[in-house]
Write an enzyme that holds these catalytic residues in place. Structure first.
Site, short mmCIF file in Angstrom:
data_model
loop_
_atom_site.label_atom_id
_atom_site.label_comp_id
_atom_site.label_asym_id
_atom_site.label_seq_id
_atom_site.Cartn_x
_atom_site.Cartn_y
_atom_site.Cartn_z
N HIS A 173 -0.91 -2.61 -4.43
CA HIS A 173 -0.31 -3.54 -5.40
C HIS A 173 -0.28 -2.97 -6.82
O HIS A 173 -0.54 -3.67 -7.80
CB HIS A 173 -1.06 -4.87 -5.38
CG HIS A 173 -0.91 -5.64 -4.12
ND1 HIS A 173 0.21 -5.56 -3.32
CD2 HIS A 173 -1.76 -6.52 -3.50
CE1 HIS A 173 0.06 -6.35 -2.26
NE2 HIS A 173 -1.12 -6.93 -2.34
N HIS A 202 2.88 -12.92 -5.10
CA HIS A 202 1.79 -12.94 -4.12
C HIS A 202 1.12 -14.31 -4.06
O HIS A 202 -0.11 -14.41 -3.99
CB HIS A 202 0.75 -11.86 -4.44
CG HIS A 202 -0.11 -11.45 -3.29
ND1 HIS A 202 -0.98 -12.31 -2.67
CD2 HIS A 202 -0.24 -10.27 -2.65
CE1 HIS A 202 -1.63 -11.68 -1.70
NE2 HIS A 202 -1.19 -10.43 -1.65
N GLU A 248 5.26 -12.40 1.40
CA GLU A 248 5.65 -11.55 0.28
C GLU A 248 6.89 -10.73 0.63
O GLU A 248 6.79 -9.70 1.29
CB GLU A 248 4.51 -10.60 -0.08
CG GLU A 248 3.16 -11.26 -0.27
CD GLU A 248 2.03 -10.26 -0.07
OE1 GLU A 248 2.02 -9.24 -0.78
OE2 GLU A 248 1.17 -10.49 0.81
N GLN A 250 5.88 -9.37 3.98
CA GLN A 250 4.49 -9.21 4.40
C GLN A 250 3.89 -10.58 4.67
O GLN A 250 3.90 -11.45 3.80
CB GLN A 250 3.68 -8.50 3.31
CG GLN A 250 2.23 -8.20 3.67
CD GLN A 250 2.06 -6.94 4.48
OE1 GLN A 250 3.03 -6.21 4.72
NE2 GLN A 250 0.84 -6.66 4.91
N ARG A 281 0.81 -1.22 0.00
CA ARG A 281 0.00 0.00 0.00
C ARG A 281 0.85 1.27 0.00
O ARG A 281 1.88 1.35 0.66
CB ARG A 281 -0.93 0.01 1.22
CG ARG A 281 -1.97 -1.08 1.17
CD ARG A 281 -2.76 -1.18 2.47
NE ARG A 281 -3.87 -2.14 2.31
CZ ARG A 281 -3.76 -3.45 2.52
NH1 ARG A 281 -2.60 -3.97 2.90
NH2 ARG A 281 -4.81 -4.24 2.35
#
Length: 381
Positions: A131, A205, A345, A317, A106
């Site tokens: 993304h 992802h 991620e 992430q 983000r």
């Protein structure tokens, strides 16, 4: 034959050919993977290693569409969530194995300033560009540049992102290289160059369930290790607050192997409440590195499958599939629910362009972008 029966037959045939693969050479097989609703043809490349690991790469989104791996008894299963056909990735968009860019995660308000000039990105969340915006790299059809087998199977995909794409400055030439060796090591290299200063943060992802996608047990019983003593808390828009907080002893502490489901419903932790579980960036102890180093280790005790994620990036992430709400059907008609898969991620920290203390995501002429990450699959006995 309906779509799900056809997909099941294809998977069975795909698995059956493992025994036919040469014992001393990895292969790369190119084939059609259907078409998008507008008629655009999509291709896939299947990378096959000698130990039974297979990776299918789809040109839509440069997507890791499937990763098959044997368990401790040799039973092969696809361990990634996704769809059986390319069109479903368009009609039911999500982030299931795609290459993410230009900027993964983000950016607050979709705004950032670079060299004194302000830029506004497309917004696909109320308070953020997520993304890469409304039409990020995950929604583009990539070109296959080359593929080959041998000691390792490899495919190179390329994409041109023009200046102004989603509001980003600079024309970017991006490449993603997937390489699978006979030991079950899938390396993903992300490279990008720009003709003007810009920002880039690329990752994969994939959502993993090492018990096999669609399994009744989900991924909450997996044991996870993240070598990170700190993480970046978020606000109610899931944007990092700028704080870097220790994980020691709390719900976010995965410095030692821990079952994912152990604290995911801990309502006494406001960060768990904000994220509906885990959806946070971990500050890896290793920092930014030249060669990929461990970012996370995931283990399914029941099957014995192990996934190690390595990366050159300073963060990872951890997203625990909190927004899978049972409304989407994936491979073989499986309904995906909360916790049915998790993402790990590797990345530059979220919102870095607006938070200088996090480092830099700047790319410029003569200063290309490179991120190397690895999915290493094995089994425990």
């Amino acid at each position: 034959m309906n779509r799900h029966l056809a997909a099941t037959a294809a998977i069975a045939a795909w698995s059956a050919t493992i025994l036919a693969a040469p014992a001393d050479a990895a292969t790369a097989d190119r084939e059609s993977f259907g078409a998008l609703p507008d008629g655009t043809a999509i291709e896939s490349v299947t990378l096959i290693g000698a130990n039974g690991v297979r990776a299918r790469i789809m040109t839509l989104g440069a997507t890791l569409q499937a990763l098959e791996a044997p368990d401790r008894d040799g039973r092969v299963a696809d361990v990634t969530l996704g769809h059986d056909d390319a069109a479903s990735y368009v009609s039911h968009p999500n982030y299931w194995g795609q290459t993410i860019g230009r900027y993964a995660n983000r950016i607050a308000g979709g705004r950032f300033t670079l060299d004194g000039k302000a830029y506004q990105l497309t917004l696909n969340e109320k308070a953020a560009s997520l993304h890469g915006g409304t039409a990020g790299f995950d929604k583009r059809v990539w070109r296959i540049v080359s593929l080959h087998g041998g000691t390792a199977a490899r495919v190179v995909l390329a994409l041109t992102s023009p200046a102004g794409d989603q509001g980003y400055p600079g024309k970017v030439e991006a490449r993603v290289t997937y390489t699978l060796d006979d030991a079950g090591v899938l390396t993903i290299d992300f490279n990008a160059t720009s003709d003007a200063p810009t920002i880039v943060n690329m990752t994969n992802h994939a959502l993993f369930n090492l018990a096999g996608e669609g399994s009744a047990t989900g991924a909450m019983g997996h044991r996870l290790t993240i070598p990170a003593a700190r993480y970046t808390p978020v606000n109610d828009a899931l944007i990092p607050t700028g704080e870097v907080k220790p994980v020691a002893g709390g719900a976010f502490d995965f410095t030692r192997p821990r079952m994912i489901g152990e604290a995911i419903r801990n309502g006494s932790d406001p960060q768990i409440v904000l994220g509906r579980g885990y959806d946070h960036n971990y500050v890896l102890d290793k920092g930014q590195t030249t060669e990929p180093q461990l970012a996370a280790r995931l283990e399914d005790p029941a099957s014995g499958r192990v996934l190690e994620v390595l990366s050159t990036q300073p963060g990872v992430q951890f997203y625990a599939g909190n927004f899978l709400d049972g409304t989407l059907r994936g491979k073989r008609g499986h309904v995906y629910r909360m916790g049915d898969g998790i993402a790990l991620e590797p990345q530059t920290f979220p919102d870095t362009p607006n938070q200088p203390a996090f480092g830099s995501a700047r790319v410029a002429p003569g200063q290309p972008y490179h991120h190397s990450m690895i999915y290493r699959v094995s089994v425990t006995r």
